[in-house]
Every structure is written in C-alpha cells, then in structure tokens.
Design a protein around this motif. Structure first.
Motif, PDB file in Angstrom:
ATOM      1  N   LEU A  57       0.840  -1.197   0.000  1.00  0.00           N
ATOM      2  CA  LEU A  57       0.000   0.000   0.000  1.00  0.00           C
ATOM      3  C   LEU A  57       0.872   1.241   0.000  1.00  0.00           C
ATOM      4  CD1 LEU A  57      -2.803  -0.674   2.646  1.00  0.00           C
ATOM      5  CD2 LEU A  57      -3.087  -0.405   0.195  1.00  0.00           C
ATOM      6  N   GLU A  58       0.425   2.227  -0.698  1.00  0.00           N
ATOM      7  CA  GLU A  58       1.096   3.527  -0.678  1.00  0.00           C
ATOM      8  C   GLU A  58       1.048   4.049   0.771  1.00  0.00           C
ATOM      9  OE1 GLU A  58      -0.406   7.804  -2.102  1.00  0.00           O
ATOM     10  OE2 GLU A  58      -0.289   6.303  -3.700  1.00  0.00           O
ATOM     11  N   PRO A  59       2.160   4.585   1.293  1.00  0.00           N
ATOM     12  CA  PRO A  59       2.194   5.020   2.697  1.00  0.00           C
ATOM     13  C   PRO A  59       1.095   6.023   3.068  1.00  0.00           C
ATOM     14  CG  PRO A  59       4.412   4.952   1.826  1.00  0.00           C
ATOM     15  CD  PRO A  59       3.482   4.699   0.668  1.00  0.00           C
ATOM     16  N   ALA A  60       0.811   6.966   2.179  1.00  0.00           N
ATOM     17  CA  ALA A  60      -0.226   7.957   2.486  1.00  0.00           C
ATOM     18  C   ALA A  60      -1.598   7.287   2.586  1.00  0.00           C
ATOM     19  CB  ALA A  60      -0.246   9.059   1.431  1.00  0.00           C
ATOM     20  N   LEU A  61      -1.858   6.324   1.704  1.00  0.00           N
ATOM     21  CA  LEU A  61      -3.127   5.604   1.743  1.00  0.00           C
ATOM     22  C   LEU A  61      -3.211   4.756   3.008  1.00  0.00           C
ATOM     23  CD1 LEU A  61      -5.825   4.733   0.590  1.00  0.00           C
ATOM     24  CD2 LEU A  61      -4.599   3.031  -0.811  1.00  0.00           C
ATOM     25  N   GLU A  62      -2.104   4.122   3.359  1.00  0.00           N
ATOM     26  CA  GLU A  62      -2.095   3.309   4.578  1.00  0.00           C
ATOM     27  C   GLU A  62      -2.390   4.163   5.810  1.00  0.00           C
ATOM     28  OE1 GLU A  62       0.587  -0.124   6.760  1.00  0.00           O
ATOM     29  OE2 GLU A  62       1.449   0.994   5.084  1.00  0.00           O
ATOM     30  N   ASP A  63      -1.811   5.361   5.873  1.00  0.00           N
ATOM     31  CA  ASP A  63      -2.084   6.277   6.987  1.00  0.00           C
ATOM     32  C   ASP A  63      -3.562   6.671   7.031  1.00  0.00           C
ATOM     33  OD1 ASP A  63       0.562   6.223   7.770  1.00  0.00           O
ATOM     34  OD2 ASP A  63       1.072   8.152   6.870  1.00  0.00           O
ATOM     35  N   THR A  64      -4.108   6.968   5.869  1.00  0.00           N
ATOM     36  CA  THR A  64      -5.528   7.340   5.789  1.00  0.00           C
ATOM     37  C   THR A  64      -6.404   6.181   6.237  1.00  0.00           C
ATOM     38  OG1 THR A  64      -5.120   8.905   3.994  1.00  0.00           O
ATOM     39  CG2 THR A  64      -7.367   8.091   4.221  1.00  0.00           C
TER      40      THR A  64
END
Length: 145
Positions: A57-64
């Motif tokens: 997963l893209e890190p920003a998406l994972e954070d979201t």
C-alpha cells in the motif's frame, strides 16, 4: 452483493417502512434507521480492514486507512450505543452518540480529503454513512418529546 445494491435495498426498506408507517411506531423507524447506519459502518470497517491487509500500500493511503479504521471502530460503537439508548427512550443520549458517530465519519472524510492517499470507494462509503447518520439524527429529533 455490491455496496450499491445494499444501499438500494436499505433505502428501499426505509421507504417501505415509511409507506406503512401507520402500522409502525415512530421509535421503530428510529431502530430501523440506526440499524441501517450501524450495518453500513460495520461493512465499511470490514472493507477498511481488508484494504489494510493488501501488500504494498502507498504510505499515504495506509495512513488514511489507519485513521479511518480507528474512526469506524468508534462509529460502530457509537451507533450500537445509540441503538441501546433508543431502546431505553433516552433520546438525548441517542443525539449525543449519533453526533459522535458523525464526527468520526467527518474525521475520516478529512483524512481522505487532506492526504495524497485517497480511496474513492471508501470516500463513497463514508458519504453514505454520514447521510445515514444524519437521517437517523433527524428521526431522533422527531422522536424527542
């Protein structure tokens, strides 16, 4: 069944319930509205958990997704508390719990809008949750003596 189909069936059931409101008491409509919102929140929580299990997963998406997952766990609990409060005719508590669930949905919406990692399906589901919660809140307002 696809989410759109579920939402259609949920709205159809609410419509039918309203159409036969002469045989259903107003508190039953509140129970139906809260049950639909709770089901939506639970389904979305499972959706988020499944997305978080995906590799790479893209890190920003994972954070979201992490933030929304926490918000949805809280929202499910708030909606369950709302339903319990409604069963006790504690309309003020229903109002409090529903507003808290709405805040959880709005926090997820903020995370989706403010970060590079966005998920269109989650955004759509979240919009549906907010609408369902606001509908349940309106019904509760009508029920409040």
């Amino acid at each position: 069944m696809k989410m759109a189909g579920r939402i259609f069936l949920l709205f159809l059931s609410v419509y039918v319930t309203v159409a036969i409101a002469a045989t259903a008491t107003a508190p039953k409509l509140g129970v139906i509205a809260l049950s639909i919102a709770s089901s939506n929140a639970s389904d979305t929580s499972f959706y988020i958990k499944a997305k978080l299990k995906q590799k790479n997963l893209e890190p920003a998406l994972e954070d979201t997704l992490d933030d929304c997952s926490k918000n949805y766990l809280d929202a499910v609990a708030q909606l369950d508390d709302s339903l319990a409060a409604l069963m006790q005719n504690s309309f003020i508590d229903v109002d409090i719990w529903l507003n808290t669930a709405i805040s959880d949905g709005e926090a997820c919406e903020t995370a989706l809008n403010d970060r590079a990692g966005n998920d269109a399906e989650l955004a759509r589901r979240n919009t549906n949750l907010l609408k369902l919660c606001k509908d349940a809140l309106l019904i509760n307002t009508i029920l409040t003596p």
